[in-house]
Structure formats: structure tokens, C-alpha cells
Design a protein around this motif. Structure first.
Motif, PDB file in Angstrom:
ATOM      1  N   GLN A   1      -3.905   4.055  -0.192  1.00  0.00           N
ATOM      2  CA  GLN A   1      -4.606   3.142  -1.082  1.00  0.00           C
ATOM      3  C   GLN A   1      -3.800   1.876  -1.256  1.00  0.00           C
ATOM      4  OE1 GLN A   1      -4.999   5.887  -4.445  1.00  0.00           O
ATOM      5  NE2 GLN A   1      -3.839   4.425  -5.668  1.00  0.00           N
TER       6      GLN A   1
ATOM      7  N   TYR B   1      -3.895   9.918   3.659  1.00  0.00           N
ATOM      8  CA  TYR B   1      -4.604   9.227   2.581  1.00  0.00           C
ATOM      9  C   TYR B   1      -3.804   7.989   2.210  1.00  0.00           C
ATOM     10  CZ  TYR B   1      -6.058   8.027  -2.134  1.00  0.00           C
ATOM     11  OH  TYR B   1      -6.479   7.331  -3.231  1.00  0.00           O
TER      12      TYR B   1
ATOM     13  N   TYR C   1     -10.413  -1.566  -6.067  1.00  0.00           N
ATOM     14  CA  TYR C   1      -9.668  -0.487  -5.423  1.00  0.00           C
ATOM     15  C   TYR C   1     -10.055  -0.442  -3.956  1.00  0.00           C
ATOM     16  CZ  TYR C   1     -13.954   2.281  -5.750  1.00  0.00           C
ATOM     17  OH  TYR C   1     -15.244   2.718  -5.640  1.00  0.00           O
TER      18      TYR C   1
ATOM     19  N   SER D   1       0.851  -1.186   0.000  1.00  0.00           N
ATOM     20  CA  SER D   1       0.000   0.000   0.000  1.00  0.00           C
ATOM     21  C   SER D   1       0.884   1.233   0.000  1.00  0.00           C
ATOM     22  CB  SER D   1      -0.902   0.028   1.234  1.00  0.00           C
ATOM     23  OG  SER D   1      -1.859  -1.002   1.180  1.00  0.00           O
TER      24      SER D   1
ATOM     25  N   LYS E   1      -9.461   2.643  -1.007  1.00  0.00           N
ATOM     26  CA  LYS E   1      -8.928   3.964  -0.672  1.00  0.00           C
ATOM     27  C   LYS E   1      -9.377   4.321   0.735  1.00  0.00           C
ATOM     28  CE  LYS E   1      -8.998   5.170  -5.485  1.00  0.00           C
ATOM     29  NZ  LYS E   1      -8.806   6.225  -6.412  1.00  0.00           N
TER      30      LYS E   1
END
Length: 150
Positions: free
Chosen positions: A76, A74, A86, A62, A88
Motif C-alpha cells: 500500500q 500485499y 488510499y 510504500s 492497495k
């Protein structure tokens, strides 16, 4: 698409909450038994590339971007994405009289080839794990804040 929002208030200074919660190397402690290993692969500016390995030996990479001055991080999932199309995640930190309100927002979509659980079941698992893990974050960070005062 899956979407979860979970929050907890941690009675500790913002700097401590942000720093400890974003210390990837401590995630084996902070996430209880969710991760067997948490390895930082690269740090470049505010970007951290890391590998998480679960108790079954499955691992994935990640990326996480830290915006301490703006009070959020943040992340992902990078590789492999499966079982997601995905994943996130945004962590927000709000200062309040009771302490720092840490909120995790996760948006994801399951890969159509993943049929073990429904998207609704995955959303339930993510909520359950987030709430459990946030309690560990609170306990660990508040104990360290108390020790620093002491």
C-alpha cells in the motif's frame, strides 16, 4: 472507488517469478519508464519500506509485505497518499501447466482534492500501465529463466 485486475502467465519457475518480481531494486527495469528510482529504505522480516520516484521527480513511500509461502504480496502507498485517499495492491501467483499466472489487483480511491483526472480515467491509466508493465516482467523473467537453464 477504483478497482483493477490484470494477469499474465510467465513461463518460469515460481521461485524465480516471485523473487524477481518482488526485488524492488529492479523495478526501474521491470516497470519500463514508470520509475526513475526505486530505493529500499528498510527491510524488517517480510516487510519492505521503499521509495519510488517517477520521471518527473515526484516520489512517495510504500510498504510491501511478502508472503512467498502463501504465493502473494500485499502493498500500500504510505506517504504521501495524495492523489489517492488510499492505494492497495495484492499480487497473486498461481501455478499452472503454462507457467506462473501473476495477477495484480489494485483497489484505490482518489482524494477529492485531485481533479486533474476522473476516477474512471485513473482506472484506465492503471489498467493500461499494468498490462504494459506485466509484459516487461514476462520478458525479463522468462529470459532469466532461459539463461539459468542454458
Amino acid at each position: 472507488m477504483g478497482h483493477t485486475v490484470n494477469s499474465i502467465v510467465i513461463n518460469a519457475p515460481y521461485e524465480l517469478v516471485f523473487d524477481i518480481s518482488n526485488k524492488i531494486e529492479r523495478w526501474t527495469e521491470l516497470f519500463g519508464d514508470e520509475y526513475a528510482k526505486a530505493d529500499v529504505l528498510e527491510r524488517k522480516g517480510n516487510e519492505i519500506t521503499f521509495r519510488l520516484t517517477d520521471e518527473d521527480g515526484k516520489s512517495w513511500v510504500s510498504k510491501r509485505w511478502l508472503y512467498k509461502d502463501l504465493k502473494f504480496a500485499y502493498a500500500q502507498r504510505w506517504d504521501p497518499l495524495f492523489p489517492f485517499k488510499y492505494m492497495k495492491i495484492v499480487w497473486y501467483y498461481y501455478e499452472s501447466p503454462e507457467g506462473i499466472k501473476m495477477t495484480w489487483i489494485q483497489d484505490f480511491e482518489m482524494d477529492p482534492g485531485f481533479t486533474k483526472f476522473t476516477p474512471e480515467q485513473i482506472e484506465g491509466f492503471v489498467n493500461e500501465h499494468s498490462q504494459h508493465n506485466m509484459k516487461i516482467f514476462k520478458k525479463v523473467i522468462e529470459a532469466e529463466a532461459l539463461a539459468k537453464k542454458g
